[in-house]
Write a protein that holds these residues in place. Structure first.
Motif, PDB file in Angstrom:
ATOM      1  N   LEU A 156      38.235  46.365  33.743  1.00  0.00           N
ATOM      2  CA  LEU A 156      37.053  46.608  32.926  1.00  0.00           C
ATOM      3  C   LEU A 156      36.342  45.331  32.494  1.00  0.00           C
ATOM      4  CD1 LEU A 156      38.112  49.607  30.649  1.00  0.00           C
ATOM      5  CD2 LEU A 156      36.913  49.623  32.842  1.00  0.00           C
ATOM      6  N   HIS A 157      37.057  44.371  31.977  1.00  0.00           N
ATOM      7  CA  HIS A 157      36.402  43.160  31.520  1.00  0.00           C
ATOM      8  C   HIS A 157      35.666  42.431  32.647  1.00  0.00           C
ATOM      9  CE1 HIS A 157      39.060  42.810  27.649  1.00  0.00           C
ATOM     10  NE2 HIS A 157      38.266  43.868  27.665  1.00  0.00           N
ATOM     11  N   PRO A 158      36.262  42.277  33.817  1.00  0.00           N
ATOM     12  CA  PRO A 158      35.504  41.665  34.921  1.00  0.00           C
ATOM     13  C   PRO A 158      34.269  42.485  35.316  1.00  0.00           C
ATOM     14  CG  PRO A 158      37.840  41.560  35.375  1.00  0.00           C
ATOM     15  CD  PRO A 158      37.676  42.447  34.170  1.00  0.00           C
ATOM     16  N   ALA A 159      34.422  43.807  35.306  1.00  0.00           N
ATOM     17  CA  ALA A 159      33.297  44.649  35.714  1.00  0.00           C
ATOM     18  C   ALA A 159      32.174  44.611  34.696  1.00  0.00           C
ATOM     19  CB  ALA A 159      33.773  46.081  35.905  1.00  0.00           C
ATOM     20  N   VAL A 160      32.535  44.655  33.404  1.00  0.00           N
ATOM     21  CA  VAL A 160      31.526  44.728  32.347  1.00  0.00           C
ATOM     22  C   VAL A 160      30.938  43.365  32.037  1.00  0.00           C
ATOM     23  CG1 VAL A 160      31.138  45.285  29.917  1.00  0.00           C
ATOM     24  CG2 VAL A 160      32.551  46.793  31.334  1.00  0.00           C
ATOM     25  N   HIS A 161      31.769  42.359  31.972  1.00  0.00           N
ATOM     26  CA  HIS A 161      31.331  41.040  31.526  1.00  0.00           C
ATOM     27  C   HIS A 161      31.162  40.036  32.652  1.00  0.00           C
ATOM     28  CE1 HIS A 161      31.981  42.518  27.492  1.00  0.00           C
ATOM     29  NE2 HIS A 161      33.258  42.782  27.761  1.00  0.00           N
ATOM     30  N   GLY A 162      31.429  40.460  33.857  1.00  0.00           N
ATOM     31  CA  GLY A 162      31.249  39.561  35.000  1.00  0.00           C
ATOM     32  C   GLY A 162      32.283  38.450  35.072  1.00  0.00           C
ATOM     33  N   ARG A 163      33.424  38.638  34.461  1.00  0.00           N
ATOM     34  CA  ARG A 163      34.472  37.610  34.504  1.00  0.00           C
ATOM     35  C   ARG A 163      35.243  37.688  35.809  1.00  0.00           C
ATOM     36  NH1 ARG A 163      37.090  39.049  28.578  1.00  0.00           N
ATOM     37  NH2 ARG A 163      35.255  38.530  27.308  1.00  0.00           N
ATOM     38  N   LEU A 164      35.921  36.606  36.137  1.00  0.00           N
ATOM     39  CA  LEU A 164      36.788  36.619  37.304  1.00  0.00           C
ATOM     40  C   LEU A 164      38.010  37.483  37.003  1.00  0.00           C
ATOM     41  CD1 LEU A 164      36.727  32.837  38.350  1.00  0.00           C
ATOM     42  CD2 LEU A 164      35.523  34.756  39.435  1.00  0.00           C
ATOM     43  N   GLU A 165      38.489  38.184  38.004  1.00  0.00           N
ATOM     44  CA  GLU A 165      39.696  38.982  37.814  1.00  0.00           C
ATOM     45  C   GLU A 165      40.891  38.066  37.570  1.00  0.00           C
ATOM     46  OE1 GLU A 165      40.263  41.305  41.278  1.00  0.00           O
ATOM     47  OE2 GLU A 165      38.877  42.879  40.660  1.00  0.00           O
ATOM     48  N   PRO A 166      41.627  38.306  36.504  1.00  0.00           N
ATOM     49  CA  PRO A 166      42.830  37.491  36.274  1.00  0.00           C
ATOM     50  C   PRO A 166      43.936  37.890  37.243  1.00  0.00           C
ATOM     51  CG  PRO A 166      42.682  39.218  34.638  1.00  0.00           C
ATOM     52  CD  PRO A 166      41.434  39.298  35.452  1.00  0.00           C
TER      53      PRO A 166
END
Length: 228
Positions: A156-166
């Protein structure tokens, strides 16, 4: 002429109607033109008047039973007939316009929908957000707090905020899980939970299974959030 039009003699009746037509066609057309009809419509209305009223309704036979000049009877009948035709034409036009609009709407809806990418993206996002909310509620109700936390971190965080997948090692540490393998399994489980909720959300507005599949595919196409 009036007497001949009511005669039993077919030739006499025909001759009387011919005489009436010669005498009254031009006045009828002229009156209609003076009262707002175009040339073609005036000619058409006059011909219709001659057939429907003069011949079929036997207008001239009424002249034998009323007082006053024939032209008064003819003009009164022409005025009434023109008004009736206008009303019928207006009703037909409204009906045809409504039918054409309905057909166009159905055709556009079923065959020629042109996507509005901005609108469709917002729609897809709303569907996905509802599915995520339902998935979260169900995960927490099952006591899977760590699993949902891992899903948030990895998906969710990568999808919503455009972050790299940890990496899963990092996800495991953040979510308090044993190791990366466990984090991987739980993230997949939560993904399936959300996708199941998405299927449920879409099925509430789509009628057929094939439509549900198509809508879900389009949501993924629009957002790509759950496509990994």
């Amino acid at each position: 002429m009036v007497e001949a039009a009511a005669s039993d003699d077919l030739d006499a009746r025909r001759a009387a109607l011919d005489a009436f037509t010669r005498q009254y066609t031009a006045p009828c057309v002229s009156w209609l033109r003076a009262n707002g009809c175009g040339a073609e419509q005036a000619e058409e209305t006059t011909q219709n008047f001659l057939v429907e009223v003069v011949i079929n309704r036997q207008l001239l036979s009424k002249a034998r039973r009323v007082s006053g000049p024939l032209r008064a009877l003819v003009l009164r009948a022409l005025r009434n007939h023109a008004t009736d035709l206008a009303r019928r034409r207006s009703a037909r036009d409204r009906h045809e316009a409504a039918a054409a609009a309905q057909q166009a709407a159905e055709s556009e809806s079923e065959h020629s929908y042109q996507p509005d990418l901005g609108f469709d993206a917002d729609w897809a996002r709303a569907q996905l957000e509802e599915a995520i909310a339902r998935g979260c509620s169900r995960a927490l109700a099952l006591g899977k707090h760590s699993a949902w936390r891992a899903f948030e971190l990895r998906v969710l965080h990568p999808a919503v905020h455009g972050r790299l997948e940890p990496e899963y090692d990092e996800v495991a540490r953040e979510a308090g899980l044993i190791d990366a393998a466990r984090a991987h399994v739980l993230v997949r489980e939560m993904r399936m939970l959300v996708l199941s909720a998405l299927d449920e959300v879409v099925s509430e507005t789509a009628r057929e299974p094939a439509e549900v599949e198509a809508e879900i595919a389009y949501i993924r196409e629009c957002l790509g959030a759950m496509g990994r």
